[in-house]
Design an enzyme around this catalytic site. Structure first.
Site, PDB file in Angstrom:
ATOM      1  N   GLU A 169       0.847  -1.206   0.000  1.00 48.32           N
ATOM      2  CA  GLU A 169       0.000   0.000   0.000  1.00 48.32           C
ATOM      3  C   GLU A 169       0.872   1.241   0.000  1.00 48.32           C
ATOM      4  O   GLU A 169       0.605   2.229  -0.693  1.00 48.32           O
ATOM      5  CB  GLU A 169      -0.924   0.009   1.234  1.00 48.32           C
ATOM      6  CG  GLU A 169      -1.974   1.127   1.210  1.00 48.32           C
ATOM      7  CD  GLU A 169      -1.602   2.372   2.006  1.00 48.32           C
ATOM      8  OE1 GLU A 169      -2.368   3.345   1.969  1.00 48.32           O
ATOM      9  OE2 GLU A 169      -0.544   2.407   2.657  1.00 48.32           O
ATOM     10  N   ASP A 207      -8.152   1.431   7.863  1.00 45.75           N
ATOM     11  CA  ASP A 207      -6.802   2.002   7.828  1.00 45.75           C
ATOM     12  C   ASP A 207      -6.664   3.058   8.928  1.00 45.75           C
ATOM     13  O   ASP A 207      -7.633   3.765   9.239  1.00 45.75           O
ATOM     14  CB  ASP A 207      -6.537   2.621   6.439  1.00 45.75           C
ATOM     15  CG  ASP A 207      -5.046   2.762   6.123  1.00 45.75           C
ATOM     16  OD1 ASP A 207      -4.202   2.426   6.969  1.00 45.75           O
ATOM     17  OD2 ASP A 207      -4.737   3.215   5.006  1.00 45.75           O
TER      18      ASP A 207
HETATM   19 ZN   LIG Z   1       0.685   4.647   5.526  1.00 42.33          ZN
END
Ligand SMILES: [Zn+2]
Ligand SMILES: *[C@@H]1O[C@H](CO)[C@@H](O)[C@H](O)[C@H]1NC(C)=O
Ligand SMILES: *[C@@H]1O[C@H](CO)[C@@H](O)[C@H](O)[C@H]1NC(C)=O
Length: 319
Positions: A169, A207
């Site tokens: 990511e 997240d």
């Molecule tokens: Zn990050």
């Protein structure tokens, strides 16, 4: 009639929640602790670096695969999506305990930033990955003790579940469309070819959760607002001392209905998948610094996310 059905559903949900209270009582605290060294503590495995292609990344993949294979009781089929790009090896892991005509996908990224060296990404996104492992254990428990519970209660088709751990990511050098979200771009392309993308009912991305610094988690997309509201209701139901994170009445971001925060959901969003992005905004101050460590995690918050997501997934698969 509708009202009666809704009442009955709510009552069943409540009764069900209570009957699984025992599971949470036995598992929540020892699975998600910021201090415990015990083998049952899932969170402690994320107290280190996980740079793509590194030995530590491989160890993390092995830990996750072994957990689904050996610790859980049911057959969680694993999809390993490995590829090489930009001089790095990346590996996404996907686990499916039950297939369906459509899918709920819940996801987080397990990789960590290369820079600053030693960055462990406790909230980015170690804590979210540990929550996904906990939700898997919860669903595995239901599959073991009461499999029929996951059959659709009212008219409707079976919804399957996929739990995704993304690699890559983080940017390798500097965040941009060609240097970030390597894993999710690859998996979205793969699933497009396999025809899986258009069978996703909802893609939930977690997240930057679990930090001591509490920031609101907004509703960002109109297509998922009712799911956001359902999750908020679960948050109300769980209660606790913390101020609420979710507020369906606040419409600032959902009115924009735009991917203003770039993350692993983007390739899925661009392919027309409905997204529930669970990310605080503004980001906690420890974001992308060496202070994003276990000292700045809040285990009460992480445990609350685990309860919320367990119930959310159960309700989603049932109703
Ligand atoms: Zn990050
Ligand atoms: C996490 O790592 C730090 C630094 O190595 C260490 O002091 C701490 O005890 C670790 N915590 C857990 C729960 O493993
Ligand atoms: C990626 O993995 C393959 C197979 O293990 C290996 O041959 C290759 O050197 C790796 N590439 C990088 C960039 O590390």
């Amino acid at each position: 009639m509708l009202i009666l059905l809704a009442l009955v559903s709510a009552w069943i949900a409540l009764a069900q929640e209570l009957s699984f209270a025992e599971f949470h009582k036995n598992n929540l605290r020892n699975s998600l602790s910021v201090a415990e060294q015990s083998a049952s503590n899932l969170l402690r495995h994320f107290n280190g670096t996980r740079v793509p292609g590194s030995k530590e990344s491989k160890e993390m993949q092995d830990f996750i695969k072994k957990y689904f294979r050996d610790v859980l009781n049911n057959d969680w089929s694993v999809e390993t999506d490995s590829f090489e790009e930009n001089g790095f090896n990346f590996t996404n892991l996907v686990f499916t305990p039950m297939h369906g005509e459509s899918y709920l996908v819940i996801a987080a990224h397990y990789d960590t930033k290369i820079d600053p060296p030693g960055f462990i990404g406790a909230m980015d996104s170690g804590a979210s990955c540990a929550v996904l492992l906990y939700v898997a254990k919860f669903i595995d428990h239901i599959l073991t003790v009461d499999k029929d519970l996951l059959e659709p209660l009212l008219l409707g088709s079976q919804v399957g579940l996929k739990i995704v751990f993304f690699d890559g990511e983080e940017a390798i050098n500097q965040w941009g469309p060609y240097d970030s979200i390597y894993g999710s771009k690859h998996l979205a392309r793969k699933w497009e070819k396999l025809g899986i993308l258009n069978s996703i009912d909802l893609f939930v991305l977690m997240d930057l959760l679990g930090s001591k610094e509490q920031q609101p988690v907004h509703s960002y997309y109109r297509s998922s607002h009712r799911h956001y509201a359902a999750l908020s209701q679960i948050e109300d139901w769980i209660g606790g001392t913390q101020t609420k994170w979710l507020d369906p009445a606040e419409r600032k971001y959902v009115q924009l209905n735009d991917p203003i925060i770039d993350d692993d959901h983007r390739p899925f969003y661009e392919a027309g998948v409905s997204i529930l992005h669970l990310i605080p905004f503004p980001f906690p101050a420890t974001w992308h610094t060496l202070d994003d460590d276990f000292d700045n995690l809040d285990e009460g918050s992480i445990q609350k996310w685990a309860l919320m997501m367990s119930q959310f997934v159960l309700d989603f698969l049932r109703y």
